[in-house]
Design a protein around this motif. Sequence first.
Motif, short mmCIF file in Angstrom:
data_model
loop_
_atom_site.label_atom_id
_atom_site.label_comp_id
_atom_site.label_asym_id
_atom_site.label_seq_id
_atom_site.Cartn_x
_atom_site.Cartn_y
_atom_site.Cartn_z
N THR A 162 37.70 -93.42 -49.10
CA THR A 162 37.26 -92.29 -48.28
C THR A 162 36.19 -91.52 -49.03
OG1 THR A 162 39.39 -92.10 -47.14
CG2 THR A 162 38.02 -90.13 -47.21
N TYR A 163 35.22 -91.00 -48.30
CA TYR A 163 34.10 -90.27 -48.91
C TYR A 163 34.61 -89.11 -49.76
CZ TYR A 163 29.49 -88.09 -49.28
OH TYR A 163 28.31 -87.55 -49.75
N ASP A 215 36.69 -94.15 -42.62
CA ASP A 215 35.23 -94.24 -42.79
C ASP A 215 34.77 -95.51 -42.07
OD1 ASP A 215 36.04 -92.32 -44.71
OD2 ASP A 215 34.16 -92.64 -45.80
N PRO A 218 32.33 -97.11 -45.32
CA PRO A 218 32.54 -96.28 -46.52
C PRO A 218 31.32 -96.30 -47.43
CG PRO A 218 34.44 -97.68 -46.09
CD PRO A 218 33.37 -98.15 -45.18
N SER A 219 31.05 -95.17 -48.05
CA SER A 219 29.87 -95.04 -48.90
C SER A 219 29.96 -95.89 -50.16
CB SER A 219 29.67 -93.57 -49.28
OG SER A 219 28.56 -93.41 -50.13
N ASN A 220 31.09 -95.86 -50.83
CA ASN A 220 31.23 -96.56 -52.11
C ASN A 220 31.49 -98.04 -51.96
OD1 ASN A 220 30.78 -94.34 -53.76
ND2 ASN A 220 32.91 -93.70 -53.68
N ASP A 244 34.94 -91.08 -39.67
CA ASP A 244 33.74 -90.60 -40.34
C ASP A 244 32.70 -91.71 -40.27
OD1 ASP A 244 31.74 -89.71 -42.00
OD2 ASP A 244 33.03 -89.26 -43.71
N HIS A 247 27.46 -93.30 -41.69
CA HIS A 247 26.48 -94.38 -41.86
C HIS A 247 26.33 -95.25 -40.61
CE1 HIS A 247 25.57 -94.11 -46.19
NE2 HIS A 247 26.82 -93.70 -46.32
#
Length: 450
Positions: A162-163, A215, A218-220, A244, A247
């Motif tokens: 999660t961000y 997410d 997810p960013s990571n 979320d 992106h």
Amino acid sequence: MKSTKDMAKRDFGSFHASNVQELLSLSNEEYVPHQIPFALPSFSDLDKDSNGELLFGRQMKSTFFLLEESCCFLNHGAFGASLKPALETARKWQLYTEEQPLRFYDRELMPLLVHVCRRMAAFVSCSPTDLVLVNNATFGVNSVLNSFPWSAGDVILTFNITYGAVKKLVKHICLKTGAINREVELKFPVQGRKEIVDVLRTHLDACDIKLVVIDHIPSNAPVVLPVREMVQLCRQRQVRVLVDGAHALGALPLDLTDLDPDYYVSNCHKWLCSPKGAAILYVRPDVQAEVRPAVISHGLGSGFSSEFVWAGLHDYSPLLALHTVLDFWEALTPSAIRKYIQQLLKDATDLLIKCWGTRLPAPLDMFGPMALVELPESIHQMFNTIDYSAAETVQNALYHDFNIEVPIKSLQGRLYVRISAHIHNQLDEYEKLGGAVLAISGRAGNSGVP
């Protein structure tokens, strides 16, 4: 029902937002957009090759973006890159605003925002009355979590990927309300989407979860999570879901009616390439009555859309510039844009895997516009501990020594590069990245320092 013409005679004003709700509720046949006071950019004459195909890559970069030619920019996923024509449109709105500020804010802004909101709702396939325009995804997530009817002991389910900012918000909510955060661990490498759904199912068996935060990308660890299946699973257990999708807008075809989350947020400035300061929040009709904007203002009590349309005085030009952003996407077509991005990402990952002799932490078809590629063993051997600090060291070397802007991620004891692909990128940029990583590891081997 009053006609659009009748309602157009009514003054709006920052103090009177109730008729926003009415305009959003009109059918497409009944609705007449508020006139835009200047000409918008046209995209009727796009550069194409001899086969009639659009010229993506360097040609697109120089024509439609302000990105430095000298920088190898492979981190579109961080803050996006705004379209030049959209920035020009935003500037026109700023100048127009100052010609007669009262006319703009008190008589024109709200019907203009209705027009943009209706277009954006069509782009993501939902009703205009279920979508609101906000400044960023963080505002949307804060609005949802701070409005949720928490009781002490309620469980908020998040994931290890999660961000980070959302994790901090969830922690704050728990401290304030007595709710409990339970974190699901997704282990990498992952073999497929079913594996992720099965992990969620196991945790939902506890039967004490009130909200799941997912997410979309997810960013990571930018795998595209199987959101539709995850939402359906939560719906079966009567558990609410906040997605979320920071992106996702532009990167993926979004049909929010089909996905059917309780809440969905996304940024317009990332893959859609709008000016910074534009995002969307979707809320299912049956829970809209309890969702309040993070900033309460004059719209309170006038309906979901009216409460969000005015969050105090700020620069609304990024939201109004979405007309130009959507015109750009319609001219190029979302399918052509995504086809280029997906093919480029495949070619780039193939190139880097071959160059470094490494692997992806998930099947390629689980990635959207970004992917993680494991760094070579020679890079890992540079460090006693694989952590954030090690990742930062490599990332800084790529930036300072090679002018390559790309993030390095530390994920469960391994280092990965997170590459982004957009219409301004082309394959030789990833070739430069491949060589730079080998040069850093070779230099470290000779001197003992990165």
